[in-house]
Scaffold this active site. Structure first.
Site, PDB file in Angstrom:
ATOM      1  N   THR A 100       0.823  -1.211   0.000  1.00  8.28           N
ATOM      2  CA  THR A 100       0.000   0.000   0.000  1.00  8.28           C
ATOM      3  C   THR A 100       0.856   1.258   0.000  1.00  8.28           C
ATOM      4  OG1 THR A 100      -0.162  -0.184   2.410  1.00  8.28           O
ATOM      5  CG2 THR A 100      -1.962  -1.106   1.122  1.00  8.28           C
ATOM      6  N   HIS A 122       6.550   0.835   7.912  1.00  7.27           N
ATOM      7  CA  HIS A 122       6.762   1.665   9.098  1.00  7.27           C
ATOM      8  C   HIS A 122       6.879   0.741  10.307  1.00  7.27           C
ATOM      9  CE1 HIS A 122       2.540   1.023  10.124  1.00  7.27           C
ATOM     10  NE2 HIS A 122       2.161   1.534   8.965  1.00  7.27           N
ATOM     11  N   HIS A 146       4.384  -2.057  10.987  1.00  5.43           N
ATOM     12  CA  HIS A 146       4.553  -3.284  10.206  1.00  5.43           C
ATOM     13  C   HIS A 146       5.612  -4.189  10.834  1.00  5.43           C
ATOM     14  CE1 HIS A 146       3.218  -0.645   6.657  1.00  5.43           C
ATOM     15  NE2 HIS A 146       2.286  -1.564   6.777  1.00  5.43           N
ATOM     16  N   LYS A 178      -9.867  -0.686   8.670  1.00  5.56           N
ATOM     17  CA  LYS A 178     -10.349   0.472   7.920  1.00  5.56           C
ATOM     18  C   LYS A 178     -11.852   0.644   8.116  1.00  5.56           C
ATOM     19  CE  LYS A 178      -6.462   1.698   6.023  1.00  5.56           C
ATOM     20  NZ  LYS A 178      -5.863   3.008   6.286  1.00  5.56           N
ATOM     21  N   ARG A 234     -10.766   1.424   0.782  1.00  6.52           N
ATOM     22  CA  ARG A 234      -9.486   1.962   0.361  1.00  6.52           C
ATOM     23  C   ARG A 234      -9.602   2.530  -1.052  1.00  6.52           C
ATOM     24  NH1 ARG A 234      -4.917   0.115   3.274  1.00  6.52           N
ATOM     25  NH2 ARG A 234      -5.399  -1.489   4.817  1.00  6.52           N
ATOM     26  N   GLN A 274      -6.616 -14.110   0.688  1.00  4.73           N
ATOM     27  CA  GLN A 274      -5.583 -14.399   1.681  1.00  4.73           C
ATOM     28  C   GLN A 274      -5.603 -15.878   2.063  1.00  4.73           C
ATOM     29  OE1 GLN A 274      -5.074 -11.533   4.839  1.00  4.73           O
ATOM     30  NE2 GLN A 274      -4.185 -13.030   6.219  1.00  4.73           N
ATOM     31  N   ASP A 277      -5.555  -8.145  14.186  1.00  5.48           N
ATOM     32  CA  ASP A 277      -6.709  -7.941  13.304  1.00  5.48           C
ATOM     33  C   ASP A 277      -6.767  -8.940  12.155  1.00  5.48           C
ATOM     34  OD1 ASP A 277      -4.510  -6.978  11.938  1.00  5.48           O
ATOM     35  OD2 ASP A 277      -5.487  -5.151  11.224  1.00  5.48           O
ATOM     36  N   LYS A 321      -1.975   4.483  20.422  1.00  5.28           N
ATOM     37  CA  LYS A 321      -1.425   3.453  19.549  1.00  5.28           C
ATOM     38  C   LYS A 321       0.074   3.643  19.357  1.00  5.28           C
ATOM     39  CE  LYS A 321      -2.445   1.077  15.203  1.00  5.28           C
ATOM     40  NZ  LYS A 321      -3.298   1.085  13.983  1.00  5.28           N
ATOM     41  N   LYS A 363       2.660   5.910  16.322  1.00  8.75           N
ATOM     42  CA  LYS A 363       2.143   7.164  15.802  1.00  8.75           C
ATOM     43  C   LYS A 363       2.729   8.328  16.599  1.00  8.75           C
ATOM     44  CE  LYS A 363      -0.617   5.291  12.773  1.00  8.75           C
ATOM     45  NZ  LYS A 363      -0.389   5.453  11.327  1.00  8.75           N
ATOM     46  N   THR A 364       3.199   9.346  15.902  1.00  9.87           N
ATOM     47  CA  THR A 364       3.758  10.521  16.558  1.00  9.87           C
ATOM     48  C   THR A 364       3.092  11.765  15.973  1.00  9.87           C
ATOM     49  OG1 THR A 364       5.517  10.906  14.933  1.00  9.87           O
ATOM     50  CG2 THR A 364       5.981   9.325  16.707  1.00  9.87           C
TER      51      THR A 364
END
Length: 417
Positions: free
Chosen positions: A40, A45, A48, A82, A86, A169, A190, A227, A230-231
């Site tokens: 994607t 990051h 992942h 989500k 997407r 999948q 998830d 979470k 995340k910054t």
């Protein structure tokens, strides 16, 4: 230690199917397992990185790790996590991202006990009628609707395209089970519904006694309940062009005392003994932040290499001490990426005039006062002379001028070429 026991100690298991059998299987043989990622974006990051650190542990324990780059699944979009559909990427963008992610995985995993594949290779060969007859017939819609991934999207709506993601999948798991002897899939919390759907498909199509297993990683939250990863500045990327190694290092160095031991267990390969020792130091000498420093060193070395650690530490020391003269142009690009920046002409200028022109000082009066009081440093040198001339060519290959006001307020001036 059995790899399952190690993952439990590290707090890295959320759910696991048939734990007793899986525990016995990994003790008896080298097991094939996989973790997938959809292209994607053109970089992973640190979010992942969580399941892939577990895959790396299996690889290091002698198991046969497989990475699936989702060129096929990524072209339609995973509904997991989500609230809405997407936006489909062009296939050109998908293929570009596939290449970039593959390069990152090769750097992280090397070549031993690792196979990197792209599910576009097999999914793209299935025609519509074969998909419906050979696979669609084996999936009960009522069962799929009960999976959290789908159920969470029913109110907002979900397209048939994303609805079928779970089937694709599942086909991945079946394909790898049949062709590569892969018996275990790991993923984020998830992904439990998708992974177990794959196990169900294998049970329906497999005519042997060989089993398939699922293992998911917990959702990682910081001590304050937010979470992880995340910054205020956005995601922390593994691509050094998106997040510099210095920024990456600083992210880990600045972790909360309440989180650092958990992250050492998740993201480093330090032994239980060493992590326990660092946990004790957090309790008795938290001000030294030794655990955070070790965390930053280990994760940065894993992702960017040992030289990047040395460079990040060098930049940190220079900024802390104020002696920026020891930095080179590359280090300045990293260390000053998020600091106030201006562009200046490539010409000499009186310090008072220059400070006002760059808006470092609001007035000549304030500029003269700060220079006289020794509050202004240029390129690491404290300036008290009101007649001092700033020469852009004097330092850093003529590319930068670094100003500091007080002890902590840095400014970067880029010299126009």
């Amino acid at each position: 230690m059995n790899i399952i026991d190690e993952l439990k100690w590290r707090g890295a298991i959320n759910q696991m199917s048939d734990e007793e059998s899986l525990h016995r299987l990994v003790a008896e043989k080298s097991v094939g397992l996989y973790c997938g990622v959809d292209p994607t974006g053109d970089s992973l990051h640190i979010g992942h990185l969580i399941p892939f650190m577990m895959l790396k542990r299996f690889q290091m324990a002698g198991h046969r790790a497989h990475i699936v780059i989702g060129g096929g699944t990524g072209s339609i979009g995973d509904p997991s996590g989500k609230k809405s559909e997407r936006v489909l990427q062009s296939m050109e963008q998908v293929h570009h991202n596939e290449q970039k992610l593959t390069e990152q995985m090769e750097r992280l995993f090397g070549k031993d006990n690792i196979t990197i594949v792209n599910n576009y290779q097999w999914l793209s060969k299935i025609d519509l009628l074969s998909f419906l007859r050979d696979y669609g017939k084996l999936f009960n819609v009522n069962t799929m609707l009960g999976k959290e991934i789908i159920a969470s999207r029913l109110e907002a709506g979900i397209s048939f395209t994303e609805f079928t993601y779970q089937i694709l999948q599942s086909i991945d798991f079946y394909h790898l089970f049949k062709e590569n002897d892969v018996q275990l899939q790991i993923g984020g919390a998830d992904q439990w519904g998708n992974i177990t759907a794959g196990i169900d498909l294998i049970h329906k199509l497999n005519d042997s006694d060989k089993k398939a297993f699922a293992l998911t990683i917990p959702l990682m939250l910081k001590a304050d309940g937010t979470k992880f990863g995340k910054t205020a500045g956005g995601a922390i990327w593994l691509d050094p062009e998106k997040t510099t190694p210095y920024e990456f290092y600083q992210f880990w160095l600045n972790q909360d005392d309440r989180d650092v031991i958990k992250y050492l267990k998740y993201f480093t390969f330090l032994s239980r003994t060493e992590i326990d020792q660092l946990a004790e130091k957090v309790k008795i000498q938290p001000e030294k932040r030794e655990a955070q420093r070790r965390l930053a060193e280990e994760v940065t070395a894993f992702v960017h290499g040992k030289e990047a650690v040395k460079q990040a530490e060098h930049i940190s020391q220079a900024l802390f001490s104020g002696d920026v003269r020891q930095l080179n142009a590359v280090e300045i690009e990293q260390g000053f990426k998020n600091m106030p920046t201006v562009e200046v002409e490539n010409q000499a200028e009186n310090i008072i005039e220059w400070l006002v022109q760059t808006n470092i000082e609001k007035s000549k009066r304030q500029a003269r006062e700060d220079v006289t009081n020794g509050a202004i440093s240029i390129n690491g040198e404290r300036i008290r002379d009101l007649e001092f001339t700033i020469d852009p060519a004097a330092n850093f290959d003529g590319k930068f001028i670094i100003a500091r006001r007080g002890k902590k307020k840095y400014f970067l001036a880029r010299v126009k070429r």
